[in-house]
Design an enzyme around this catalytic site. Sequence first.
Site, PDB file in Angstrom:
ATOM      1  N   PRO A 126      -4.239  20.121  30.117  1.00 21.02           N
ATOM      2  CA  PRO A 126      -4.642  19.809  31.482  1.00 21.02           C
ATOM      3  C   PRO A 126      -5.990  20.434  31.813  1.00 21.02           C
ATOM      4  CG  PRO A 126      -2.934  21.489  31.466  1.00 21.02           C
ATOM      5  CD  PRO A 126      -3.063  20.995  30.059  1.00 21.02           C
ATOM      6  N   GLU A 127      -6.760  19.742  32.624  1.00 18.10           N
ATOM      7  CA  GLU A 127      -8.043  20.250  33.075  1.00 18.10           C
ATOM      8  C   GLU A 127      -7.964  20.533  34.567  1.00 18.10           C
ATOM      9  OE1 GLU A 127     -11.305  17.948  31.397  1.00 18.10           O
ATOM     10  OE2 GLU A 127     -10.120  17.518  29.604  1.00 18.10           O
ATOM     11  N   LYS A 145      -7.720  27.496  34.718  1.00 19.41           N
ATOM     12  CA  LYS A 145      -6.297  27.311  34.448  1.00 19.41           C
ATOM     13  C   LYS A 145      -5.441  28.455  34.981  1.00 19.41           C
ATOM     14  CE  LYS A 145      -7.220  24.346  30.507  1.00 19.41           C
ATOM     15  NZ  LYS A 145      -7.069  24.097  29.060  1.00 19.41           N
ATOM     16  N   ARG A 166     -14.315  20.068  19.190  1.00 20.47           N
ATOM     17  CA  ARG A 166     -13.461  19.172  19.965  1.00 20.47           C
ATOM     18  C   ARG A 166     -13.929  17.734  19.766  1.00 20.47           C
ATOM     19  NH1 ARG A 166     -11.117  21.568  24.413  1.00 20.47           N
ATOM     20  NH2 ARG A 166      -9.913  19.638  24.553  1.00 20.47           N
TER      21      ARG A 166
END
Length: 263
Positions: free
Chosen positions: A2-3, A53, A253
Site C-alpha cells: 500500500p502507498e 506508512k 523496483r
Amino acid sequence: MPEGPEIRRAADKLEAAIKGEPLTNVWFAFPQLQPYQTQLTGQRVTHIATRGKALLTHFSGGLTLYSHNQLYGVWRVVDAGVEPQSNRVLRVRLQTASKAILLYSASDIDILTAEQVANHPFLLRVGPDVLDMTLTAEQVKARLLSAKFRNRQFSGLLLDQAFLAGLGNYLRVEILWQVGLSGKRKAAELSDSQLDALAHALLDIPRLSYRTRGLVDDNKHHGALFRFKVFHRDGERCERCGGIIEKTTLSSRPFYWCPGCQH
C-alpha cells in the site's frame, strides 16, 4: 504494498469507527504498553494522522499511539466485543460502546508524549506527507531544489520517504509519465516550468488517487477520473504518443515508462 492513499483511506475507516467516542476498553499485547490501558480508558481518539506508512492515533489526554505496519501489520474494524477468528496475533484493541479497531501482527508500536512524537527517529527521517493538505507545490519545489535532493535520480528519489512520505512505486511511475520525464533525470537538470509541473504532479496524483478510492490492482485505479497510464501496462501503446510502454528495473523496483515521450 500500500502507498500513501491506501494508508490514508485505512486511517479514515479507523477514525469513522471510533473517533470522538469514549474508549470503554483498551488492550495492548506488549507488557511495556499495558500500564497505559487504564489511563487511556475513558479517553477519546481525537484524530488519526499518517506519515507515510506510520499511523499516529491521538488521544484526548495528549498521548499518541504510534504504529507502523511494516510488512505484516493490519488494522481491522469490528463491532464492540467481537473477536474475529484469525491466524494473526492481536497487538492492540481500542474499543468504544459500539465499535473496536484491532491491530494485528505489527511489532513497531509505542505510546508517545507530544515531545516524543516530535523526536521519534522514524518521524524525523520521513519528509512531509503528500496527503498533508497544508503542503504546497512551492514547498515541494523547494525540496526538489535543495542540496539534499537536487542531484538524485527520480527513480530513487520518488521512493525515498525522506523526500516525501506516502509515495511508492505506482505513484512514482504515474507521476513521471504525467510530466514526461524519465526515471534517470534529476531536479538540477530541469527547467523552471518542468520543476513546476513535477511539483504539482507530486501532490495532485496522490491526492486524486486518495479522493477517488481506487484499488491498486485495478487498471481503472482512479475510476472515471484517472486511469493508470503506464503502471502494469507494458507492451501497450502510450495514449499520449503512441509509443510502446516498457518495463524495466530502476532502484530495484519494476519501472514502467514510455521511451517515446518520457525524456
